[in-house]
Design an enzyme around this catalytic site. Structure first.
Site, PDB file in Angstrom:
ATOM      1  CG  ASP A  60       9.209   1.661 -12.883  1.00 42.93           C
ATOM      2  OD1 ASP A  60       8.768   0.722 -12.175  1.00 42.93           O
ATOM      3  OD2 ASP A  60       9.943   1.486 -13.869  1.00 42.93           O
ATOM      4  CE1 TYR A 152      -0.930 -10.821  -5.732  1.00 44.69           C
ATOM      5  CE2 TYR A 152      -2.148 -12.491  -4.508  1.00 44.69           C
ATOM      6  CZ  TYR A 152      -1.885 -11.157  -4.791  1.00 44.69           C
ATOM      7  OH  TYR A 152      -2.569 -10.181  -4.113  1.00 44.69           O
ATOM      8  CE  LYS A 156       0.435  -8.774  -2.789  1.00 43.86           C
ATOM      9  NZ  LYS A 156       0.695  -7.340  -2.532  1.00 43.86           N
TER      10      LYS A 156
END
Lengths: 278, 282
Positions: A60, A152, A156
């Site tokens: 994780d 998103y 990125k």
């Protein structure tokens, strides 16, 4: 410690079945690498479990403890880590004006801070050998950020930026940093994006755009999306080169987006508005 | 046309560019709300004496604080025409060693803070069917540098968000303007240096001077005057058809060139400039 002379030890994140990480893990194994495939749960990599080429670990990247445990166990088992592939990532669909900030936070936690956590954990080890490769998986969306996936794309974009800086800062230690930039590649990203999306509250201002927002989740998963295996094979070839490139992009739309990057904003906006029905 | 426009600016303590934005918009006859975090309120005292400027507390990293500040502007003016998303903090140091909490803190203010402001302001602007959101990015958001990777990444995220937002807010007639300052004179370098003093790098011991050099890089003698810069931005933002981006200030030409250069050329430039072109103690 076992003897693994001459083989590259590759640690990958986000290797659940069906995703790009899974395909990358198999492609590295096919190139005779020792592959440490990781995911949040072992069960998602069950099909690799009986194959001796893979060392499977639960990881994780949100947890310091988990990251350190895995890095130490790999070094204990193989004595080194040659390549780290930061592939784990989550999509986040929704208009920026209304997407829950908690979702934005989770997206950055995984895509940016999770990636940084693993990178920081492996650098001292790679630095001591004056050798290593760090591969970050970015996205072509950064070259022309469009509507409905702003969070998103921002995560990125942050990752691309960090990758550029890391490449410069790690050069004195002999560590290569590679930005792998996928276009539309077949993976689980659409389904997992929808799984998160349906838990978000109903849009207020954007009610009438509901359909086009939802469609954004599957935008990269059309008929012509590049198969993950094909993408993975090309990527692995580049990464394993003696002098790997700083940037490697492949997959559907990767050429279009490379051109998009250089277009004037008004034309970019026009194309993205049409494509995403905004 | 800018007569009486209601402008909310974040991060306005004296010494920063936000302070100058407030004065520049007031000069254009706007009604300006200057804001900053509670501990910096006293750094805005001089603004209060300027006609048309009021100050208020606003911490972009707090949901409650943002909500109450926006509500207080709305209750006073009934509208909000321009948001200047200026609040931001520096974050210098090599990425391999900069504590993750420090990286996260920069993101929480610079990136998430802007998004939080946007979410609180958009409903009002959408119902007015007009408004301008001005997000402050940076030339290093487009072309990242060494030794400030954390800061560059927060601004890269701001650029991507602004691009998406510009398309998403178009149906509501809300303009989104991304500002990319070059080197503009402010207390940014000093604040960065102060923070750097707290670190003792392990792997990067011998790069200490190069790291400090980067923290000061935007504050050279040729840096653009902040008041001049703010006036330029205010004029562009208030023009009848505002541009999508405002790129202004010392070194913007260099960064435009770098953004069009291949990666190897960029890397060559930065590794020479910031002393990364040698192998470390092999």
């Amino acid at each position: 410690m076992e003897d693994h002379q001459g083989k590259q030890v590759v640690l990958l994140t986000g290797c659940s079945g069906g995703g790009i990480g899974h395909a990358l893990a198999r492609a590295f194994a096919a190139k005779n690498c020792l592959v440490v495939a990781t995911a949040r749960s072992l069960s998602s990599m069950a099909d690799l479990s009986n194959d001796p080429r893979f060392f499977l670990q639960e990881l994780d990247i949100l947890s310091d403890q988990s990251v350190h445990r895995v890095v130490s166990s790999v070094i204990e088992k193989f004595g080194r880590i040659d390549v780290v592939v930061n592939n784990a990532g989550v999509q986040c669909i929704g208009p920026l004006a209304e997407v829950p900030l908690s979702n934005a936070q989770q997206t950055f936690d995984t895509n940016v801070f999770g990636t940084m956590r693993l990178i920081q954990a492996v650098i001292p080890h790679m630095e001591s050998r004056k050798k290593g490769k760090i591969v970050n998986v970015g996205s072509v969306t950064v070259l022309g950020p469009g509507p409905w996936a702003g969070v998103y794309t921002a995560s990125k974009a942050a990752l691309h930026s960090l990758t550029d800086t890391l490449r410069l800062e790690l050069r004195p230690f002999g560590i290569d940093v590679i930005n792998v930039v996928p276009g539309a590649v077949k993976s689980n990203i659409g389904n997992s994006a929808i799984a998160t999306y349906i838990k978000m509250p109903e849009w207020k201002l954007y009610k009438q755009f509901e359909e086009s927002i939802k469609a954004r989740a599957y935008f990269s998963q059309g008929q012509k999306a590049t198969p993950a295996e094909e993408f993975a094979k090309k990527t692995v070839n580049e990464v394993l080169k003696k002098n790997p490139p700083a940037w490697f992009s492949a997959g559907q739309y990767s050429t279009i987006m490379a051109i998009m990057y250089h277009l004037p904003l008004s034309i970019k906006d026009y194309i993205l508005r049409k494509a995403m029905k905004c | 046309m800018s007569e009486g426009k209601v402008v909310l600016v974040t991060g306005c303590a004296k010494g920063g560019i936000g302070y100058e934005y407030c004065k520049a918009f007031a000069e254009q006859n706007c009604r300006v709300f200057a804001s900053d975090i509670p501990t910096r309120m006293h750094d805005m005292l001089e603004l209060e004496s300027v006609d048309k400027i009021e100050t208020l507390e606003l911490d972009v990293s707090s949901e409650d604080s943002v909500s109450s500040a926006v509500n207080s502007v709305i209750s006073k003016c009934g509208r909000i025409d321009v948001l200047i998303n200026n609040a931001g903090i520096g974050s210098a140091g090599p990425l391999a060693e900069l504590p993750l909490e420090v990286v996260r803190k920069a993101y929480e203010v610079n990136t998430l803070g802007q998004l939080r402001m946007v979410q609180h302001v958009v409903p009002h602007m959408a119902s007015q069917r007009c408004g301008s959101i001005v997000n402050i990015g940076s030339v290093v958001g487009k072309v990242p540098t060494p030794w400030a990777g954390s800061y560059c990444a927060t601004k890269a995220a701001v650029h991507a968000m602004s691009d998406a937002l510009r398309v998403e807010l178009r149906p509501f007639n809300v303009d989104v303007i991304l500002v990319l300052p070059g080197a503009v004179r402010s207390n940014f370098g000093d604040t960065n240096m102060e923070k750097l003093g707290n670190y003792d790098w392990k792997l990067y011991k011998e790069f200490k001077e190069a790291i400090a050099e980067r923290a000061r890089a935007s504050q050279g003698s040729k840096a653009t005057d902040a008041a001049l810069f703010a006036r330029h931005v205010a004029k562009k933002v208030l023009s009848p058809r505002p541009p999508k981006q405002v790129v202004f200030g010392h070194m913007t030409g260099l960064f435009a060139l770098l953004s069009w250069s291949p990666l190897w050329a960029r890397d060559l430039f930065f590794s020479t400039r910031f002393k990364l072109n040698k192998k470390a103690f092999l």
